[in-house]
Design a protein around this motif. Structure first.
Motif, PDB file in Angstrom:
ATOM      1  N   VAL A  78       0.858  -1.175   0.000  1.00  0.00           N
ATOM      2  CA  VAL A  78       0.000   0.000   0.000  1.00  0.00           C
ATOM      3  C   VAL A  78       0.899   1.231   0.000  1.00  0.00           C
ATOM      4  CG1 VAL A  78      -1.803   1.257   1.204  1.00  0.00           C
ATOM      5  CG2 VAL A  78      -1.768  -1.245   1.278  1.00  0.00           C
ATOM      6  N   ALA A  79       0.612   2.209  -0.866  1.00  0.00           N
ATOM      7  CA  ALA A  79       1.457   3.395  -0.950  1.00  0.00           C
ATOM      8  C   ALA A  79       0.628   4.644  -0.714  1.00  0.00           C
ATOM      9  CB  ALA A  79       2.120   3.472  -2.329  1.00  0.00           C
ATOM     10  N   TRP A  80       1.223   5.608  -0.020  1.00  0.00           N
ATOM     11  CA  TRP A  80       0.592   6.906   0.129  1.00  0.00           C
ATOM     12  C   TRP A  80       1.688   7.969   0.155  1.00  0.00           C
ATOM     13  CZ3 TRP A  80       0.696   3.167   3.888  1.00  0.00           C
ATOM     14  CH2 TRP A  80       1.462   3.429   5.025  1.00  0.00           C
ATOM     15  N   PRO A  81       1.480   9.087  -0.544  1.00  0.00           N
ATOM     16  CA  PRO A  81       2.492  10.133  -0.592  1.00  0.00           C
ATOM     17  C   PRO A  81       2.582  10.854   0.745  1.00  0.00           C
ATOM     18  CG  PRO A  81       0.490  10.844  -1.705  1.00  0.00           C
ATOM     19  CD  PRO A  81       0.268   9.419  -1.320  1.00  0.00           C
ATOM     20  N   ASP A  82       3.765  11.165   1.173  1.00  0.00           N
ATOM     21  CA  ASP A  82       3.971  11.949   2.376  1.00  0.00           C
ATOM     22  C   ASP A  82       5.299  12.680   2.268  1.00  0.00           C
ATOM     23  OD1 ASP A  82       5.812   9.987   2.719  1.00  0.00           O
ATOM     24  OD2 ASP A  82       4.787   8.983   4.377  1.00  0.00           O
ATOM     25  N   ALA A  83       5.720  13.311   3.360  1.00  0.00           N
ATOM     26  CA  ALA A  83       6.939  14.121   3.341  1.00  0.00           C
ATOM     27  C   ALA A  83       8.185  13.298   3.068  1.00  0.00           C
ATOM     28  CB  ALA A  83       7.075  14.854   4.679  1.00  0.00           C
ATOM     29  N   SER A  84       8.137  12.006   3.317  1.00  0.00           N
ATOM     30  CA  SER A  84       9.331  11.181   3.113  1.00  0.00           C
ATOM     31  C   SER A  84       9.780  11.167   1.653  1.00  0.00           C
ATOM     32  CB  SER A  84       9.065   9.753   3.588  1.00  0.00           C
ATOM     33  OG  SER A  84       8.053   9.148   2.816  1.00  0.00           O
ATOM     34  N   THR A  85       8.843  11.352   0.724  1.00  0.00           N
ATOM     35  CA  THR A  85       9.210  11.388  -0.689  1.00  0.00           C
ATOM     36  C   THR A  85      10.114  12.576  -0.985  1.00  0.00           C
ATOM     37  OG1 THR A  85       7.124  10.323  -1.305  1.00  0.00           O
ATOM     38  CG2 THR A  85       8.312  11.511  -3.038  1.00  0.00           C
ATOM     39  N   ALA A  86       9.746  13.755  -0.477  1.00  0.00           N
ATOM     40  CA  ALA A  86      10.565  14.950  -0.683  1.00  0.00           C
ATOM     41  C   ALA A  86      11.913  14.811   0.008  1.00  0.00           C
ATOM     42  CB  ALA A  86       9.824  16.181  -0.174  1.00  0.00           C
ATOM     43  N   ILE A  87      11.910  14.231   1.198  1.00  0.00           N
ATOM     44  CA  ILE A  87      13.170  14.044   1.933  1.00  0.00           C
ATOM     45  C   ILE A  87      14.079  13.076   1.180  1.00  0.00           C
ATOM     46  CG2 ILE A  87      14.186  13.179   4.075  1.00  0.00           C
ATOM     47  CD1 ILE A  87      11.677  14.105   5.530  1.00  0.00           C
ATOM     48  N   LEU A  88      13.503  12.023   0.621  1.00  0.00           N
ATOM     49  CA  LEU A  88      14.293  11.063  -0.142  1.00  0.00           C
ATOM     50  C   LEU A  88      14.897  11.728  -1.380  1.00  0.00           C
ATOM     51  CD1 LEU A  88      15.223   8.139  -0.514  1.00  0.00           C
ATOM     52  CD2 LEU A  88      13.106   7.717  -1.798  1.00  0.00           C
ATOM     53  N   ALA A  89      14.116  12.562  -2.065  1.00  0.00           N
ATOM     54  CA  ALA A  89      14.637  13.272  -3.242  1.00  0.00           C
ATOM     55  C   ALA A  89      15.783  14.194  -2.860  1.00  0.00           C
ATOM     56  CB  ALA A  89      13.515  14.060  -3.912  1.00  0.00           C
TER      57      ALA A  89
END
Length: 523
Positions: A238-249
């Motif tokens: 299950v996937a949901w967008p959160d702040a971790s995506t920006a931090i990973l980038a």
């Protein structure tokens, strides 16, 4: 977490240089007057470590030699969890060496062997008052070599960071070892650059840990950073967008910037000409070859981890590639010192090395590895010729004019240099260089970066002018060249350097006649 599994055979490429260091230290304590023994041990360690990479060279794509493996338990998706489109391992392994990794390790071993031969000390006996420079230099070389072998196969943040700095910091000592003013300036500049690079890498690693919750540089950690989780073993993701995506980038950007310093990418390149010109030719050779292998191997670890996310391309790498190619070629056109010319050539070639990485895919990774190997082989030959010229004509073999009429004085040496320069330029008879450029452009075109391919092609033409500028005096038939012929016999033993030049030239000839050797090696 289950017990740790260790396969010492897979670790041999890193263990052998360490064993060589220990042997040199012990023998130096017993007899500190030996000059050539430390280099003999370093050369044998480089050969043995290269041979130890053989089991990984024949692996099929997707297979890897894995060791230091543990079975993890928890909610974050580990490497072994079945993920659609991801071929994970049944365990999380801190060491993984596939065919690409083993090929880079093999190239590092051969380049280190050539560096040892180029730096081989003279045969005169050491005076009692002399220091122990030879053991120190040999140990520093093996330390940086061991760091390169480890970083290529490391898959956890801690080992990756430590090994990367282990491959860098000893080179600073190697540069400063001669004690000359230029060497100290180059060492200080590289030290400052390394500190900035390490700060960016540590910050990027910290953000990776925050975003993914995992110390591993693998697909499972990257997926966790994108919000993929599972509540029970075997359950659907299950996937949901959160702040971790920006931090990973942001983490990936910082890691790329930190590695940009080590790859000599513009605008992180300022240390390169100063360090190369201040170092001895063997140390400059090590900087241009083994250090670049370590940097690219470290970058590939990161990019292979995020390739599962399906990124269409990295604009930051495209920009770095364009700037590096253009600035490196333009500055190389202005150089009369061949070492500084090769330094700026490194900057330009670094742009070609990372060019395929705009495609975050297996094709991009292997294309970058292919181009790096072609660059390393050709650059090693060019530096070997320079080292031989400086041994024969100390203080006057670094200018382009010193190569006037080299074809008449030593046809085979001029032929080796001509093959190296045409390979770097991507011209016949340096077929491997042309193949490398075509392979590097393929992922760019596949991803649809047409403007980037056009700029790269323009820089390829500019690069031809750079290397032909050096090649012109080599094949000169002027009267001045005939005059130089009678004055180029210098004192000193050249046999070991000749062996280094012959070895590197033989490898370049083989891959130029059969470029598919490199292509098959890297899949």
């Amino acid at each position: 977490m289950n017990g740790l599994e260790i396969d010492y055979l897979a670790l041999l490429p890193a263990l052998i240089p360490v064993a060589g260091m220990v042997l040199i230290l012990v023998v130096d304590l017993v007899n500190p007057r030996l000059r050539q023994f430390p280099f003999a041990v370093a050369g044998l360690a480089a050969i043995a470590a290269s041979v130890a990479t053989y089991p990984g060279l024949g692996l099929a794509r997707g297979d890897a030699q894995s060791t230091l493996c543990v079975a993890l338990r928890g909610g974050v998706v580990p490497a072994g969890t079945p993920v659609p489109g991801v071929e994970g391992l049944p365990q999380t392994c801190f060491w993984q060496a596939d065919s690409l990794t083993s090929s880079l390790q093999l190239a590092a071993g051969i380049a280190t062997l050539v560096v040892v031969l180029l730096a081989w000390p003279r045969t005169r006996a050491r005076a009692v008052t002399e220091g122990t420079r030879e053991p120190i230099m040999a140990i520093l070389l093996l330390t940086a070599f061991a760091g390169t072998m480890v970083v290529a196969a490391s898959r956890d943040l801690g080992t990756w960071l430590i090994a990367l700095e282990l491959a860098t910091l000893p080179v600073i000592g190697l540069i400063a070892l001669s004690g000359r003013r230029g060497a100290i300036a180059g060492a200080v500049q590289l030290l400052v650059t390394s500190l900035v690079s390490f700060a960016l890498l540590v910050l990027g690693a910290a953000l990776w840990l925050v975003a993914t919750g995992s110390p591993m540089l693998d697909a499972g950690a990257a997926l966790a950073g994108e919000g993929y989780q599972t509540e029970a073993p075997g359950a659907a993701l299950v996937a949901w967008p959160d702040a971790s995506t920006a931090i990973l980038a942001l983490s990936v950007v910082l890691l790329i910037a930190g590695l940009g310093f080590k790859l000599s990418l513009v605008p992180f390149h300022a240390w390169t000409p100063t360090a190369y010109s201040g170092a001895t030719v063997p140390v400059a050779t090590f900087l241009a070859t083994v250090s670049k292998i370590a940097a690219l191997a470290a970058l590939l670890v990161v990019l292979r981890a995020i390739s599962v996310l399906g990124a269409s391309g990295l604009a930051a790498i495209a920009l770095l590639a364009v700037l590096s190619m253009t600035v490196g070629n333009l500055m190389a056109l202005r150089q009369n010192d061949v070492v500084r010319l090769l330094a700026w050539s490194t900057v330009a070639q670094a742009g070609w090395v990372v060019l395929p990485l705009v495609s975050v895919s297996s094709l991009g990774n292997r294309s970058a590895g292919t181009y790096l190997l072609t660059y390393v082989i050709a650059t090693t030959v060019a530096f070997a010729v320079v080292a031989l010229m400086l041994r024969e004509r100390p203080g006057s073999g670094r200018t382009l004019d010193a190569y006037e009429g080299l074809w008449h004085r030593s046809p085979w040496r001029a032929g080796a240099l001509a093959l190296a320069l045409t390979s770097l330029a991507g011209l016949p008879p340096g077929i491997i260089g042309l193949v490398g450029k075509v392979v590097a452009l393929r992922p760019v075109v596949v991803e649809g970066w047409i403007w980037l391919a056009v700029i790269a092609a323009a820089n390829a033409v500019l690069g031809v002018a750079v290397y032909l500028r050096w090649l012109r005096p080599v094949i000169s038939t002027s009267a001045a060249a005939e005059t130089v012929l009678a004055t180029t016999r210098g004192p000193g033993s050249r046999r070991v350097i000749l062996v280094g030049l012959a070895l590197s030239s033989a490898v370049l000839v083989v891959v130029s006649v059969q470029p598919d050797v490199v292509l098959r090696l890297l899949g």
